[in-house]
Design an enzyme around this catalytic site. Structure first.
Site: not given
Length: 540
Positions: A127, A207, A231
């Site tokens: 990420k 996210s 997330s």
């Protein structure tokens, strides 16, 4: 760390891995490397003799040990898929230009019998809020799109030390969805909008949106996400993959763009629990599972199918997520009971109070922690400077203009304030009691709930419809949670979220492997353009 059972982590989950190597993957047509993508091999995709959708890390390592597969071929295959498939979903921001060199080094180790463990040669996506030397780390914001971090986050160093191939970086909800009151998950100014691979006009949840979508599309074997509250697990559930939010402190926060040190954690995501557990063993620094001849080699057939007999699972239904999700949970409970588990219905207490307390505490913590992180990077050096940056850069406003959370955090009481300290103390107490008391009262091995509703349509003007309370107790308590595919509603994946007590990650992953085997709910995405009316949950 307090977890005394992490040394058995890979063993208890490897034995539950039942997916078999199959025929080569049927690849998508077309090519578009995108900005920052390493050039993948041209022409036909590499012929691996395995199905990238279903192959597990142990199966890959068996082939590497025999010499019938190389990391270079595996990495090339994933680069080819990023080049040809990712233009549909926009999950990968950039690939690492050294990925094939990393793979070649792994191949040399395998040839000489010096493999570093099960992640040696395995392609991993990170990420884009995890510091990675030599590569941009932006949290999705143009404010950090300049100079890359000087050093790797500790979790990246551990992946490199274990021989993993750092394949690239995934898109995310900008600032991990902590900027605007009504953000659109999966959108960032750096990466644009990530789409759900199952139905392209639907949202991937945030996210860790790019990590979840990339795994669903088989663009890497493992991806790393981060979570403050939901997330990791929501993108896992909504993209039909596995996501594990570890116990707080099990994975280092060093070098990860923060929201709150009291709740933040990175964690592994994969298409199966086996690979998720192996990745966690490396992220947590537990090398027992990573040494050749260690627990990687302890699999035996006795628990291969995952034994649920005698397990007690509390089902937290959450009817606010809609009747179709509730019906799926009923079918899930029936399957678990048929496998010998006892499933009892529960409602963890204190949820309304947790919802009242969490957000104000996070505002204070974000101001403290983002200022500390920005001091390590070139660019804006404070939250106040970030707010000004967004005001003066129109590209930061192309999906939604708001930065209300930034502004509220700037005005929030500092973490030295007694009112803040009281809120966080009450949060910690009630969140832990909500799980501990429920598990003790019903003698449970885990609490299960729906991870997510069916994915809503992506809409910048409306923002997300994402009131999903199942992740909050474990997130606020710092306890582990694990999302496993449970089934589909109107072609859209829904996960079942398992949570347990503090530092019970190994036991939760073992149980998750058994649940995964029994439900057998995974299927490959079809990249449908749409499926009709929005399937958002009713307001609660």
């Amino acid at each position: 760390m307090r977890n005394r059972s992490m040394g058995t982590l890979a063993a208890v989950t490897l034995v539950a891995g039942t997916l078999c190597a199959a025929v080569p993957h049927s690849y998508a047509e077309g090519a578009n490397t995108g900005a920052g993508h390493q050039q993948a091999p041209a022409g036909s995709p590499p012929k691996l003799g395995v199905d990238l959708d279903t192959v597990t890390i142990p199966q890959l390592q068996t082939r590497m040990a025999r010499g019938s597969l190389t990391s270079s071929a595996l990495t090339s295959a994933y680069l080819w898929r990023i080049k040809t498939v990712d233009p549909k979903i926009h999950a990968v921001l950039r690939t690492d230009p050294t990925a094939l060199r990393q793979a070649a080094a792994s191949d040399a180790r395998h040839r000489h019998g010096r493999a570093l463990g099960p992640l040696d040669g395995i392609p991993v996506l990170l990420k884009d809020n995890v510091d990675t030397r030599g590569m941009p780390t932006t949290a999705g914001s143009l404010a950090l799109a300049g100079s890359p971090p000087r050093t790797d986050a500790l979790l990246v160093k551990r992946l490199r030390d274990a021989g993993a191939v750092i394949l690239g970086k995934t898109n995310l909800s900008e600032w991990a969805n902590f900027r605007a009151e009504k953000p659109t998950s999966g959108w960032s100014a750096v990466g644009g909008q990530t789409h759900n691979p199952y139905v392209l006009d639907r949202n991937p949840c945030g996210s860790s949106a790019g990590s979840g979508a990339a795994l669903a599309a088989s663009l890497a074997q493992v991806a790393i996400g981060t979570e403050t509250d939901g997330s990791i697990v929501c993108p896992a559930g909504m993209n039909g993959v596995v996501g594990h939010k570890p116990s707080l402190g099990l994975v280092s926060q060093d070098g990860v763009v923060p929201i709150s040190a009291e709740q933040d954690t990175a964690g592994p995501m994969a298409r199966n629990v086996t690979d998720t557990a192996l990745a966690l063993s490396v992220l947590s620094g537990d090398r027992t599972a990573s040494r050749p001849g260690g627990s990687f080699g302890l699999a035996n057939g006795s628990a291969r199918s995952g034994d649920l007999r005698g397990k007690r699972i509390g089902l937290w239904r959450l009817p606010s997520l809609g009747p179709e999700v509730d019906a799926l949970m009923t079918r899930t409970a029936k399957k678990l009971r048929a496998a010998g588990a006892e499933v009892v219905e529960v409602t963890p207490p204190y949820q309304k109070r947790l919802a009242e307390l969490e957000f104000p505490a996070l505002l204070s913590e974000f101001h403290r922690d983002i200022d500390a992180y920005l001091a390590t990077r070139k660019g804006p050096q404070s939250l106040a400077e970030l707010i000004e940056f967004n005001r003066t850069h129109p590209a930061e406003q192309t999906c939604f203009a708001g930065q209300q959370l930034f502004e509220q955090a700037l005005a929030a009481p500092p973490t030295t304030d007694p009112s803040y300290r009281a809120k966080r103390a009450e949060l910690k107490d009630l969140s832990r009691r909500s799980i501990d008391e429920t598990m003790a009262a019903h003698r449970l091995d885990a609490i299960a709930s729906p991870t997510n509703p069916p994915a809503w349509t992506t809409d910048c003007a409306r923002g997300d419809n994402d009131v999903i309370p199942s992740s909050t107790p474990a997130a606020v308590a710092g306890y582990p949670s694990l999302s496993v595919p449970a089934g589909f509603v109107n072609e859209l994946p829904v996960g079942v979220l398992l949570m347990a007590g503090d530092q019970q990650d190994a036991g939760l992953l073992s149980l998750g492997a058994a649940v995964e085997h029994r439900l057998s709910a995974w299927r490959a995405p079809q990249y449908l353009p749409s499926v009709g009316p929005d399937a958002t949950p009713p307001s609660s």
